[in-house]
Scaffold this active site. Sequence first.
Site, PDB file in Angstrom:
ATOM      1  CE  LYS A 109     -17.861  -6.466   4.296  1.00 51.83           C
ATOM      2  NZ  LYS A 109     -17.593  -7.793   4.890  1.00 51.83           N
ATOM      3  CD  GLU A 137      -1.728  -2.353   1.682  1.00 52.25           C
ATOM      4  OE1 GLU A 137      -0.535  -2.585   1.963  1.00 52.25           O
ATOM      5  OE2 GLU A 137      -2.626  -3.196   1.874  1.00 52.25           O
ATOM      6  CG  PHE A 141      -9.807  -9.531  11.311  1.00 55.68           C
ATOM      7  CD1 PHE A 141      -8.555  -9.963  11.752  1.00 55.68           C
ATOM      8  CD2 PHE A 141     -10.071  -9.539   9.952  1.00 55.68           C
ATOM      9  CE1 PHE A 141      -7.593 -10.380  10.853  1.00 55.68           C
ATOM     10  CE2 PHE A 141      -9.105  -9.957   9.044  1.00 55.68           C
ATOM     11  CZ  PHE A 141      -7.864 -10.381   9.491  1.00 55.68           C
ATOM     12  CD  GLN A 142      -7.396  -7.158   7.622  1.00 49.82           C
ATOM     13  OE1 GLN A 142      -8.315  -6.876   6.862  1.00 49.82           O
ATOM     14  NE2 GLN A 142      -6.258  -7.672   7.205  1.00 49.82           N
ATOM     15  CG  MET A 172      22.932  11.608   2.576  1.00 55.34           C
ATOM     16  SD  MET A 172      24.154  12.648   1.751  1.00 55.34           S
ATOM     17  CE  MET A 172      23.216  13.341   0.395  1.00 55.34           C
TER      18      MET A 172
END
Lengths: 192, 586
Positions: free
Chosen positions: B174, B62, B124-125, B492
């Site tokens: 949802k 993502e 959940f999630q 760097m």
Amino acid sequence: MIQIISLLVENKPGALMRITGLLTARNYNIESLTVARTLDPDLSRMSIAVDVDPKLRQQVVKQMNKLVNVLQASDLTDGPAVARELVLLRVRTAIENRTAVLKEAEIFGARVVDSSTEGFVLEATGDAEKLDTFVDLMRAYGEIEVTRSGVVAVTLENKKLRLSPPVPAPSSGVVYEGEEEAAAAAVDGVLR
Amino acid sequence: MAQTISGQQATQGPLLSGAQILLECLAREGVDCMFGYPGGVTIPLYDAMYSNPLKHILVRHEQNAAFAAQGYARATGKVGVCCATSGPGATNLVTGLVDAMMDSIPIVALTGQVSTSLIGSDAFQEADTFGITRSATKHNFMVQNVKDLAQVIHEAFYLAASGRPGPVLVDIPKDVFQGHTHYKPVDEIHLPGYKVFSEGHTGQIRRAAQMIWDAKRPYVVGGGGIVLANAAKEFTELVETIDAPTVTTLLGLGGISTGHPNFISMPGMHGSYAANMGLHGCDLIIALGIRFDDRVTGKLAAFAPHAKVIHIDIDPAEISKNRLADLPIVGDLKRVLPKLIREVKDLKATEHGKNYQARVDWWKQIRSWKEEHPLEPKTSTTEIKPQQLMVEIDKISGGEAIVAVDVGQHQMWAAQFINFHHPRLWLCSGGLGSMGFGLPSAMGAQMALPDKLVFAICGDGGFQMSLPELATLVNNGLNVKIIVMNNGYLGMVRQWQELFYNNRLSSVELCSFPDPAMLAGAYGFKGRTVESPLDLPAALKEAVEYNGPYLLNVKVTPNENVFPMVPAGGAHNEMVLGPPKPVSVA
């Protein structure tokens, strides 16, 4: 130094979080914060006291004004404004001191909101210094417990609140009335 | 779209699910593609997408969806869109959002959320996406009711693109995707607290024009704001009208053609000697769309000590945030610059002669600084110098290719040695400095502009952060040319450890790198390693001409450092010009 900011905020979920989060993210410490609805139920008025370097005062207000839910943020620290705080103070005191306590309360314009054999609950309002003195004084009469509301403030200036038009049309060439002044004012961090 | 059942409903709009409404809204906002990754709570959305023309690019992580949306937005100026599921999907977006916030890139992120009935139950999630992304976005929304969805989406796109652009996140439970309502397109915006000042103050603009002619040593500094405002043309015209030496910050590169005779180079930590000495010596800075970042100013107290500042920016909070502005103008550069140009031209007849000789001398001084310590690439015939790599890429690009970079040494060398004749060619994570940005942002740009030559120049560190996206390139026919500047180090950090930490190299050696031919081959495209400077031009040519993505692993001198360098917290006249010992040029 302590800066007092008055905010007019949309009454939306998360609005308070955005403001406190902004202050935390920029490392400004909140001394007190009060929030309640205004006459318009869609809007809330917040009074915030923040401890901030005087050089950063404008920056704080500008950052507040950038928040989408904030209609107006103004710095009331130096301007003509009235700031008040409320304290509820419970003092446990011996019977022989009761009259003295009441006398002191009267001097400070405090009201008795509860009385029992153990003592009183007193309610006082005023500016922060006056309340500090009141609390210190009451300590002499016995064990105390204190809840303070934090400062609430109202400006004495008649500032016009300029809202964005409902459908702003960027780059359309239309200059909204007053935009010029608003833009100039925005530089100072104040919407006039 | 669902069929309307009765006349009554026809006037109310068709009865659609939240997922369908969202897709209708995206189409209305002109979204042609979206970068995302599905998950449990976004299945209703993906189900609606099944029969929708919207192109969905399935990324492999993502974070890269957010970077790709940024690449799309940076290359086109349109709002980029990314999408993730609740919980881990949403949290993975965060780096890309903060990155967009720092560089003011307009993207809209859509995240799924658990159903409203489950919110707060540690389902959940479930994650508090709204809370987590509060400081990562310009604004964020949570949609509580399907009836609000169309309004929120319209406002999200408006907020992302208008004013000072930025990322906006919309969290959608949802059951909002699944709920139905009558869909009516939304045109109105209800954001009473949102303030955009675009026109600029007429009086201030007039005073600015006067200040410009009063200056003996004027200096124009353009920033990312030039690019964001699509004001490159106006910017160039202003520069030509006042004929001042001009620099652009890292994010402003391309705001004026780097080949323009007035253009010096980038100033700041790794800016050129002339660019920084110019800032140090000028008596007026015309700062356009910049925010006086610490990487540009160095030690703020010693920054441009002789200069007055005209600061034009759309964000009032940037005015006098770091450097006090003597003359601030709040407005959109696209609208303010033409007015300023007009005022400057009006005064030209009377004011031009006033400081003419001083300005001729100023240009002489700038030129002599340029000649004294030019930005010159190191070259070698036995090993590839990283600077040389950038020069070779520049030759192929000719100032026309899109160059997306990661973060670190290669980014600075690319900024120093690659030319950009137009804005929106240089895609660079400037403010946040997110490694792993190069490849996915190149992917987003290539998606938007399929015919454009797109380079992703990465370090061997950053490339490995976004490596899974090789699959996305192949799946979507995105012919990004990946050039890995491989020095075997997190260069760097190594440079700083060498220069400021007694050469105690700690966790900066990248001991292994996958064989590029095998790695690219495993994904079904071509890759190779090049080690000799003699082979480099041909290798780059092969990469560009290859019909498909290409992975070119360029082994460069491992210990090369980026110079000049203004040490962090140093002043511009304390530049370190090169190894081995710091030389003060004060």
